[in-house]
Design a protein around this motif. Structure first.
Motif, PDB file in Angstrom:
ATOM      1  N   HIS A 117     -31.362  19.667  -0.829  1.00  0.00           N
ATOM      2  CA  HIS A 117     -32.509  19.853   0.066  1.00  0.00           C
ATOM      3  C   HIS A 117     -33.425  20.933  -0.486  1.00  0.00           C
ATOM      4  O   HIS A 117     -33.051  21.699  -1.370  1.00  0.00           O
ATOM      5  N   GLY A 118     -34.621  20.981   0.063  1.00  0.00           N
ATOM      6  CA  GLY A 118     -35.582  22.027  -0.284  1.00  0.00           C
ATOM      7  C   GLY A 118     -35.501  23.124   0.751  1.00  0.00           C
ATOM      8  O   GLY A 118     -34.430  23.444   1.261  1.00  0.00           O
ATOM      9  N   GLU A 119     -36.649  23.676   1.091  1.00  0.00           N
ATOM     10  CA  GLU A 119     -36.702  24.789   2.034  1.00  0.00           C
ATOM     11  C   GLU A 119     -36.082  24.441   3.385  1.00  0.00           C
ATOM     12  O   GLU A 119     -35.411  25.253   4.008  1.00  0.00           O
ATOM     13  N   THR A 120     -36.290  23.219   3.844  1.00  0.00           N
ATOM     14  CA  THR A 120     -35.730  22.762   5.117  1.00  0.00           C
ATOM     15  C   THR A 120     -34.490  21.914   4.853  1.00  0.00           C
ATOM     16  O   THR A 120     -34.509  21.061   3.977  1.00  0.00           O
ATOM     17  N   LYS A 121     -33.440  22.153   5.605  1.00  0.00           N
ATOM     18  CA  LYS A 121     -32.211  21.365   5.453  1.00  0.00           C
ATOM     19  C   LYS A 121     -32.393  20.025   6.146  1.00  0.00           C
ATOM     20  O   LYS A 121     -32.122  19.880   7.333  1.00  0.00           O
ATOM     21  N   VAL A 122     -32.853  19.048   5.391  1.00  0.00           N
ATOM     22  CA  VAL A 122     -33.037  17.690   5.884  1.00  0.00           C
ATOM     23  C   VAL A 122     -32.249  16.787   4.955  1.00  0.00           C
ATOM     24  O   VAL A 122     -32.363  16.897   3.736  1.00  0.00           O
ATOM     25  N   PHE A 123     -31.433  15.908   5.515  1.00  0.00           N
ATOM     26  CA  PHE A 123     -30.685  14.991   4.670  1.00  0.00           C
ATOM     27  C   PHE A 123     -30.400  13.691   5.402  1.00  0.00           C
ATOM     28  O   PHE A 123     -30.434  13.633   6.628  1.00  0.00           O
ATOM     29  N   HIS A 124     -30.149  12.650   4.625  1.00  0.00           N
ATOM     30  CA  HIS A 124     -29.766  11.344   5.165  1.00  0.00           C
ATOM     31  C   HIS A 124     -28.261  11.209   4.971  1.00  0.00           C
ATOM     32  O   HIS A 124     -27.743  11.402   3.878  1.00  0.00           O
ATOM     33  N   TRP A 125     -27.579  10.867   6.035  1.00  0.00           N
ATOM     34  CA  TRP A 125     -26.131  10.669   5.988  1.00  0.00           C
ATOM     35  C   TRP A 125     -25.896   9.204   6.300  1.00  0.00           C
ATOM     36  O   TRP A 125     -26.118   8.755   7.432  1.00  0.00           O
ATOM     37  N   SER A 126     -25.459   8.443   5.313  1.00  0.00           N
ATOM     38  CA  SER A 126     -25.340   6.993   5.466  1.00  0.00           C
ATOM     39  C   SER A 126     -24.187   6.609   6.391  1.00  0.00           C
ATOM     40  O   SER A 126     -23.271   7.395   6.643  1.00  0.00           O
ATOM     41  N   ARG A 127     -24.238   5.387   6.860  1.00  0.00           N
ATOM     42  CA  ARG A 127     -23.186   4.855   7.723  1.00  0.00           C
ATOM     43  C   ARG A 127     -21.825   4.925   7.016  1.00  0.00           C
ATOM     44  O   ARG A 127     -20.821   5.294   7.622  1.00  0.00           O
ATOM     45  N   ASN A 128     -21.803   4.575   5.728  1.00  0.00           N
ATOM     46  CA  ASN A 128     -20.562   4.616   4.958  1.00  0.00           C
ATOM     47  C   ASN A 128     -20.047   6.050   4.816  1.00  0.00           C
ATOM     48  O   ASN A 128     -18.848   6.302   4.951  1.00  0.00           O
ATOM     49  N   GLU A 129     -20.948   7.006   4.570  1.00  0.00           N
ATOM     50  CA  GLU A 129     -20.543   8.406   4.450  1.00  0.00           C
ATOM     51  C   GLU A 129     -19.992   8.927   5.775  1.00  0.00           C
ATOM     52  O   GLU A 129     -18.986   9.650   5.794  1.00  0.00           O
ATOM     53  N   ILE A 130     -20.607   8.553   6.870  1.00  0.00           N
ATOM     54  CA  ILE A 130     -20.130   8.976   8.191  1.00  0.00           C
ATOM     55  C   ILE A 130     -18.748   8.397   8.466  1.00  0.00           C
ATOM     56  O   ILE A 130     -17.845   9.103   8.915  1.00  0.00           O
ATOM     57  N   ALA A 131     -18.568   7.110   8.177  1.00  0.00           N
ATOM     58  CA  ALA A 131     -17.261   6.471   8.391  1.00  0.00           C
ATOM     59  C   ALA A 131     -16.188   7.151   7.543  1.00  0.00           C
ATOM     60  O   ALA A 131     -15.063   7.362   7.999  1.00  0.00           O
ATOM     61  N   THR A 132     -16.541   7.513   6.312  1.00  0.00           N
ATOM     62  CA  THR A 132     -15.593   8.207   5.432  1.00  0.00           C
ATOM     63  C   THR A 132     -15.271   9.584   5.986  1.00  0.00           C
ATOM     64  O   THR A 132     -14.115  10.014   5.963  1.00  0.00           O
ATOM     65  N   ALA A 133     -16.274  10.285   6.497  1.00  0.00           N
ATOM     66  CA  ALA A 133     -16.049  11.604   7.091  1.00  0.00           C
ATOM     67  C   ALA A 133     -15.103  11.516   8.278  1.00  0.00           C
ATOM     68  O   ALA A 133     -14.189  12.338   8.426  1.00  0.00           O
ATOM     69  N   VAL A 134     -15.301  10.522   9.114  1.00  0.00           N
ATOM     70  CA  VAL A 134     -14.429  10.338  10.279  1.00  0.00           C
ATOM     71  C   VAL A 134     -13.006  10.014   9.822  1.00  0.00           C
ATOM     72  O   VAL A 134     -12.029  10.568  10.333  1.00  0.00           O
ATOM     73  N   PRO A 165     -20.645  12.925  13.431  1.00  0.00           N
ATOM     74  CA  PRO A 165     -21.998  12.774  13.981  1.00  0.00           C
ATOM     75  C   PRO A 165     -22.172  13.507  15.315  1.00  0.00           C
ATOM     76  O   PRO A 165     -23.231  14.058  15.582  1.00  0.00           O
ATOM     77  N   GLU A 166     -21.107  13.562  16.109  1.00  0.00           N
ATOM     78  CA  GLU A 166     -21.187  14.193  17.420  1.00  0.00           C
ATOM     79  C   GLU A 166     -21.491  15.678  17.318  1.00  0.00           C
ATOM     80  O   GLU A 166     -22.220  16.237  18.127  1.00  0.00           O
ATOM     81  N   MET A 167     -20.934  16.350  16.293  1.00  0.00           N
ATOM     82  CA  MET A 167     -21.143  17.796  16.185  1.00  0.00           C
ATOM     83  C   MET A 167     -22.601  18.131  15.926  1.00  0.00           C
ATOM     84  O   MET A 167     -23.094  19.156  16.363  1.00  0.00           O
ATOM     85  N   PHE A 168     -23.324  17.250  15.235  1.00  0.00           N
ATOM     86  CA  PHE A 168     -24.729  17.492  14.956  1.00  0.00           C
ATOM     87  C   PHE A 168     -25.581  17.273  16.205  1.00  0.00           C
ATOM     88  O   PHE A 168     -26.670  17.813  16.305  1.00  0.00           O
ATOM     89  N   ALA A 169     -25.092  16.471  17.123  1.00  0.00           N
ATOM     90  CA  ALA A 169     -25.857  16.133  18.322  1.00  0.00           C
ATOM     91  C   ALA A 169     -25.656  17.130  19.463  1.00  0.00           C
ATOM     92  O   ALA A 169     -26.319  17.034  20.486  1.00  0.00           O
ATOM     93  N   LEU A 170     -24.765  18.096  19.305  1.00  0.00           N
ATOM     94  CA  LEU A 170     -24.543  19.080  20.360  1.00  0.00           C
ATOM     95  C   LEU A 170     -25.819  19.896  20.575  1.00  0.00           C
ATOM     96  O   LEU A 170     -26.511  20.240  19.612  1.00  0.00           O
ATOM     97  N   PRO A 171     -26.151  20.223  21.823  1.00  0.00           N
ATOM     98  CA  PRO A 171     -27.412  20.913  22.118  1.00  0.00           C
ATOM     99  C   PRO A 171     -27.598  22.229  21.359  1.00  0.00           C
ATOM    100  O   PRO A 171     -28.692  22.558  20.952  1.00  0.00           O
ATOM    101  N   ASP A 172     -26.538  22.993  21.154  1.00  0.00           N
ATOM    102  CA  ASP A 172     -26.684  24.292  20.496  1.00  0.00           C
ATOM    103  C   ASP A 172     -26.256  24.258  19.026  1.00  0.00           C
ATOM    104  O   ASP A 172     -25.988  25.293  18.430  1.00  0.00           O
TER     105      ASP A 172
END
Length: 189
Positions: A117-134, A165-172
């Protein structure tokens, strides 16, 4: 506009205005000019290809940097030569690098997905990467690498172990999640 008889509406609730005949030409010219301007979001196929090539190059450089970072982190590990980038050999693995969680590990137990990433932490996390993480749980880690800072002495990537994916969606959590893919699943009766 009504006071100067430039345009009028049939009623206050009416959506459209009728432009007086005297000013129709000016309004049409203005609309023509506005429609002729390129949208600021316009991107040619060539520019898109260049952007994708730069992203791929930055990603490969970040992955190579993480291999070195991991080998330095585990400098006394007897199997440190087995820390390697696998994304070139298996793009469907769901992670880029195999490593070890600690110096005591004797089997690969850290599966790293690298996101540059550059100055801002922006990234794409693919469906396959998410499934592997889980699937891999705490053995999976996202390494967010700032490509502008990674060559600075003492720089460390932002490491998130066991991401879901759920941890990224938490309000805080500090993350804003935006959907980029949609799939229609037929619902049977």
């Amino acid at each position: 506009m009504t006071d100067f008889e430039i345009a009028h509406r049939a009623s206050v609730q009416a959506r459209f205005w009728k432009v007086s005949d005297e000013y129709t030409g000016a309004f049409i010219t203005g609309a023509r000019n506005a429609n002729g301007k390129a949208l600021c979001r316009a991107k040619s196929a060539e520019r898109l290809a260049d952007d994708l090539a730069r992203q791929a190059e930055a990603g490969a450089a970040a992955e190579a940097w993480v291999v070195k970072y991991e080998r330095d982190r585990l400098c006394d590990h007897p199997l440190r030569d087995q820390i390697r980038q696998i994304s070139a050999e298996d793009v469907a693995a769901g992670y880029d690098i195999v490593s070890f969680a600690s110096i005591l590990s004797i089997r690969h137990d850290r599966f790293i997905e690298v996101k540059s990433h550059g100055e801002t932490k922006v990234f794409h996390w693919s469906r396959n990467e998410i499934a592997t993480a889980v699937e891999f749980g705490e053995e999976y880690a996202l390494y967010l690498v700032d490509r502008n800072r990674c060559e600075q002495p003492g720089y460390e990537p932002h490491v998130i172990t066991g991401p879901t994916p759920e941890m990224f969606a938490l309000p805080d959590s500090g993350w804003r999640v935006e959907a980029t893919s949609f799939e229609h699943v037929a619902i049977s009766d």
